[in-house]
Design a protein around this motif. Structure first.
Motif, PDB file in Angstrom:
ATOM      1  N   TYR A  68      17.741  55.507 -71.263  1.00  0.00           N
ATOM      2  CA  TYR A  68      17.414  53.952 -70.644  1.00  0.00           C
ATOM      3  C   TYR A  68      17.711  53.826 -68.911  1.00  0.00           C
ATOM      4  N   ALA A  69      19.060  54.432 -68.487  1.00  0.00           N
ATOM      5  CA  ALA A  69      19.292  54.977 -67.276  1.00  0.00           C
ATOM      6  C   ALA A  69      19.804  56.351 -66.403  1.00  0.00           C
ATOM      7  N   VAL A  70      19.378  56.813 -65.523  1.00  0.00           N
ATOM      8  CA  VAL A  70      19.684  57.934 -64.686  1.00  0.00           C
ATOM      9  C   VAL A  70      20.292  57.274 -63.464  1.00  0.00           C
ATOM     10  N   VAL A  71      20.880  58.224 -63.221  1.00  0.00           N
ATOM     11  CA  VAL A  71      21.411  57.671 -61.357  1.00  0.00           C
ATOM     12  C   VAL A  71      21.866  58.742 -61.078  1.00  0.00           C
ATOM     13  N   GLU A  72      21.997  58.711 -59.433  1.00  0.00           N
ATOM     14  CA  GLU A  72      23.062  60.310 -58.671  1.00  0.00           C
ATOM     15  C   GLU A  72      23.534  60.104 -57.887  1.00  0.00           C
ATOM     16  N   ASP A  73      24.897  59.973 -57.896  1.00  0.00           N
ATOM     17  CA  ASP A  73      26.195  59.897 -57.914  1.00  0.00           C
ATOM     18  C   ASP A  73      26.475  60.590 -55.978  1.00  0.00           C
TER      19      ASP A  73
ATOM     20  N   PHE B  44      16.282  46.193 -69.118  1.00  0.00           N
ATOM     21  CA  PHE B  44      17.397  46.620 -68.194  1.00  0.00           C
ATOM     22  C   PHE B  44      16.021  48.402 -68.186  1.00  0.00           C
ATOM     23  N   VAL B  45      15.117  46.956 -67.017  1.00  0.00           N
ATOM     24  CA  VAL B  45      14.730  48.429 -66.487  1.00  0.00           C
ATOM     25  C   VAL B  45      14.724  48.629 -64.655  1.00  0.00           C
ATOM     26  N   VAL B  46      15.443  50.228 -65.201  1.00  0.00           N
ATOM     27  CA  VAL B  46      15.175  50.935 -63.333  1.00  0.00           C
ATOM     28  C   VAL B  46      14.320  50.498 -62.659  1.00  0.00           C
ATOM     29  N   LEU B  47      14.114  50.158 -61.571  1.00  0.00           N
ATOM     30  CA  LEU B  47      12.807  49.931 -61.128  1.00  0.00           C
ATOM     31  C   LEU B  47      13.014  51.385 -60.448  1.00  0.00           C
ATOM     32  N   PRO B  48      11.618  51.773 -59.836  1.00  0.00           N
ATOM     33  CA  PRO B  48      11.732  53.606 -58.842  1.00  0.00           C
ATOM     34  C   PRO B  48      12.117  52.636 -57.373  1.00  0.00           C
ATOM     35  N   ASP B  49      12.844  53.412 -56.801  1.00  0.00           N
ATOM     36  CA  ASP B  49      12.400  53.002 -55.364  1.00  0.00           C
ATOM     37  C   ASP B  49      11.101  54.219 -54.840  1.00  0.00           C
ATOM     38  N   PRO B  50       9.736  53.442 -54.100  1.00  0.00           N
ATOM     39  CA  PRO B  50       9.173  53.686 -53.691  1.00  0.00           C
ATOM     40  C   PRO B  50       8.994  54.587 -52.585  1.00  0.00           C
ATOM     41  N   ALA B  51      10.108  54.381 -51.809  1.00  0.00           N
ATOM     42  CA  ALA B  51      10.436  55.038 -50.750  1.00  0.00           C
ATOM     43  C   ALA B  51      11.191  56.257 -50.884  1.00  0.00           C
ATOM     44  N   LYS B  52      12.018  56.010 -51.641  1.00  0.00           N
ATOM     45  CA  LYS B  52      12.806  57.607 -52.259  1.00  0.00           C
ATOM     46  C   LYS B  52      11.655  58.424 -53.184  1.00  0.00           C
ATOM     47  N   VAL B  53      10.705  58.052 -53.730  1.00  0.00           N
ATOM     48  CA  VAL B  53      10.176  58.416 -54.677  1.00  0.00           C
ATOM     49  C   VAL B  53       9.108  59.493 -54.723  1.00  0.00           C
ATOM     50  N   ALA B  54       8.409  58.660 -52.647  1.00  0.00           N
ATOM     51  CA  ALA B  54       7.699  59.317 -52.387  1.00  0.00           C
ATOM     52  C   ALA B  54       8.363  60.491 -51.032  1.00  0.00           C
ATOM     53  N   GLU B  55       9.065  60.193 -50.631  1.00  0.00           N
ATOM     54  CA  GLU B  55      10.304  60.959 -49.995  1.00  0.00           C
ATOM     55  C   GLU B  55      10.448  62.600 -50.548  1.00  0.00           C
ATOM     56  N   ALA B  56      11.128  62.175 -51.975  1.00  0.00           N
ATOM     57  CA  ALA B  56      10.725  63.502 -52.837  1.00  0.00           C
ATOM     58  C   ALA B  56       9.992  64.204 -52.924  1.00  0.00           C
TER      59      ALA B  56
ATOM     60  N   VAL C 299      13.363  55.616 -63.264  1.00  0.00           N
ATOM     61  CA  VAL C 299      12.612  56.781 -62.000  1.00  0.00           C
ATOM     62  C   VAL C 299      13.825  57.032 -61.238  1.00  0.00           C
ATOM     63  N   ILE C 300      14.170  58.494 -60.337  1.00  0.00           N
ATOM     64  CA  ILE C 300      14.789  58.737 -59.272  1.00  0.00           C
ATOM     65  C   ILE C 300      14.687  59.696 -58.766  1.00  0.00           C
ATOM     66  N   ALA C 301      14.491  59.452 -57.757  1.00  0.00           N
ATOM     67  CA  ALA C 301      14.579  61.567 -56.265  1.00  0.00           C
ATOM     68  C   ALA C 301      15.339  61.613 -56.172  1.00  0.00           C
ATOM     69  N   ASP C 302      16.394  62.587 -56.355  1.00  0.00           N
ATOM     70  CA  ASP C 302      17.618  63.081 -56.137  1.00  0.00           C
ATOM     71  C   ASP C 302      17.977  63.885 -54.705  1.00  0.00           C
ATOM     72  N   ARG C 303      18.583  64.054 -54.547  1.00  0.00           N
ATOM     73  CA  ARG C 303      18.848  64.394 -52.922  1.00  0.00           C
ATOM     74  C   ARG C 303      18.398  65.598 -52.540  1.00  0.00           C
ATOM     75  N   ASP C 304      17.852  66.595 -53.781  1.00  0.00           N
ATOM     76  CA  ASP C 304      17.295  67.972 -53.776  1.00  0.00           C
ATOM     77  C   ASP C 304      15.356  68.455 -54.021  1.00  0.00           C
ATOM     78  N   GLY C 305      15.130  66.564 -53.617  1.00  0.00           N
ATOM     79  CA  GLY C 305      13.518  66.547 -53.590  1.00  0.00           C
ATOM     80  C   GLY C 305      13.132  66.808 -55.484  1.00  0.00           C
ATOM     81  N   LEU C 306      14.249  66.594 -55.723  1.00  0.00           N
ATOM     82  CA  LEU C 306      13.219  66.256 -57.846  1.00  0.00           C
ATOM     83  C   LEU C 306      13.735  64.685 -58.077  1.00  0.00           C
TER      84      LEU C 306
END
Length: 536
Positions: A49-54, A452-464, A4-11
């Protein structure tokens, strides 16, 4: 759910075994992307399995047998990077379990055991080529093993690669070459055996490595040496070395605190210079004000308002307060006869807000608020009759957004929570429906499954999710027309008034206010236009 990731556009982007899911908080809608065998620009494989934003805002996906995928937000199409036996610089294997973006923008790809070609490789976006690093028993400067667990970059840009086999590699990107560190049976100061889980870089740049189940080791970058913390057999109160240490924490005075599991748990305070424990707290039922037995210490945190107070949470144990001046503990337990006591003694997450209140996410007991002054608990639990209660009593984290509202993760979704009124503003229950799993991952899952479990960053998810708060469409249209007419001063006046009366819109208002102060009419129009169009 695998990432889980939150990108710079809030998605929000969620990788699952059944496709890639995108959540737009503005419209509160989900979009699912699946593989289409007839479309080469669709998702390479449904198992993401993996999601990132560069740094450029591009979304990169690691799939199982579908290669490395790049998602184009404008065209909503995928570009696949696949293995080609005829091209030595192509992807080595079409299964990718982890992706790490370093400080210069390189993509590092890792794989666990079970794939035909494993190891580590990095992707050059400009040349669209891959550089492979694999283990070579005849080359001491090669990768230690091909079973890469995770990649960590320290403050000076050095990469650290942890392996399932317990080895740790330090990678010099300039050379490039690997320096391998592994356990040596006859060398007590080598890397301890076990699986690396907590890792802390302290204020002096020292790296503290916690392993499962072999305790803590410190790495000194200046001398290039590992020092394993040892138990002093002549001192019954010394640090217990060879145990699982899930909690590593540095207080403002530079002390390293270690929370351990086993034998009722323990807390040790280390002197960095001697690497010896200046104090060890172990359970003592006969001592008043002593440390209470727990299954394992989960969190250690310094009180934000009083550095003499240390808070400790645990799995199967009470909330504990250590007074460093009196050297005594106070336990706050669940008491069925006292409605103002702790609701559940399995605390998964602790957060202290700006007013000094402690918020405790528990397993099965809901969300508890603790007032250190009155020493009482207020319980927030699910109630089917009231939609303003939390969505589930199994909670995992609490995060305070910039506007003062809380985001709570439960086993059935995210809750937007007003801690002043004690009510949930909105439940995002459909998050779980879309990803067919819990919206959070547990560290224990990473430890027990060695995967490999990518742990979501709580702060980023909430801010998104928080970024979704926008004024009504009528207000946006009015602001757009003011900018079109060059009436920036009126926009600035509006932001000042609106900021004071509508706190939940503060992130959007602040952004608009910055542009208005610079009289950026066109930039304001462009900002508003994207929201107006998305609403139409």
């Amino acid at each position: 759910m695998y990432a889980v990731i939150a990108d710079r556009d809030g998605l929000l982007w969620v990788g699952t075994k059944t496709g890639l899911n995108r959540f737009d908080p503005k419209t509160e809608t989900w979009t699912r992307y699946l593989n289409n065998p007839k479309d080469s620009h669709s998702l390479g494989a449904n198992w993401v399995y993996a999601v990132v934003e560069d740094k450029d805002g591009d979304i990169w996906l690691g799939t199982v047998e579908g290669g490395l995928n790049k998602f184009d937000k404008k065209s909503e199409t995928f570009t696949r990077y696949l293995n080609d036996p005829a091209k030595p610089n192509s992807l080595s294997n079409n299964t990718i379990h982890t992706i790490f973006v370093d400080s210069v923008g390189r993509l590092w790809l890792g794989r666990k055991n079970g794939t035909k070609a494993v190891g580590l490789e990095w992707f050059d976006k400009k040349s669209e080529s891959f550089t492979r690093y694999t283990s070579d028993p005849n080359n001491p400067k090669s990768l230690s093993s091909d079973a890469v667990v995770f990649v960590f970059e320290d403050r000076v840009g050095t990469l650290w690669i942890a392996h399932v086999t317990g080895q740790i590699d330090k990678f010099d990107k300039a050379k490039p070459k690997f320096k391998s560190y592994q356990n040596e049976v006859n060398n007590p100061n080598s890397v301890p055996p076990g699986f690396v889980i907590p890792l802390l870089e302290d204020s002096e740049g020292m790296i503290w490595i916690g392993t499962y189940p072999s305790g803590v080791t410190r790495y000194d970058k200046r001398t290039n040496t590992f020092t394993r913390l040892k138990t002093d057999p002549t001192n019954p109160n010394s640090f217990e070395a060879d145990v699982y240490t899930p909690a590593l924490y540095e207080t403002k005075d530079g002390k390293i605190w270690i929370g351990s599991a086993g034998k009722g748990g323990s807390i040790s305070i280390l002197d960095k210079a001697t690497l010896k424990a200046t104090k060890v707290y172990t359970p003592d039922v006969n001592k008043k004000g002593g440390f209470a037995a727990v299954s394992q210490v989960n969190q250690i945190a310094e009180d934000k308002q009083d550095p003499n107070i240390i808070w400790v949470t645990a799995t199967q144990g009470p909330l504990q307060k250590l007074n460093r001046q009196t050297n005594t503990f106070t336990q706050y337990r669940h008491d069925p006869k006292n409605k103002n006591s702790l609701n559940n003694e399995s605390i998964r997450w602790m957060y202290q807000d700006k007013e000094g209140m402690l918020w405790l996410a528990t397993t099965g007991g809901g969300l508890d608020k603790f007032d250190p002054q009155t020493e009482t608990f207020t319980h927030h639990q699910f109630n089917l009759k009231y939609p303003t209660t939390i969505s589930n009593n199994s909670t995992s984290f609490v995060y305070e957004a910039k506007d003062g509202l809380f985001w709570i993760a439960t086993s059935t979704g995210f809750d937007k929570f007003d801690h002043k009124t004690g009510k949930v503003i909105k439940r995002y229950d459909d998050l779980v429906t879309a990803i067919t799993n819990s919206p959070y991952a547990v560290v224990d899952l990473l430890v027990t499954n060695l995967q490999f479990v990518v742990l979501p960053d709580p702060a980023k998810v909430a801010e998104a999710l928080d970024e979704a708060a926008l004024p009504p469409i009528e207000e946006l249209t009015m602001l757009y027309n003011l900018a079109k007419s060059g009436k920036t001063r009126q926009i600035l006046k509006w932001t000042t008034q609106f900021e004071q009366s509508q706190v939940k819109y503060k992130p959007f208002v602040n952004k608009l206010q910055e542009l208005a102060k610079q009289f950026q009419d066109k930039a304001i129009m462009a900002l508003l236009e994207q929201y107006i169009k998305s609403d139409s």
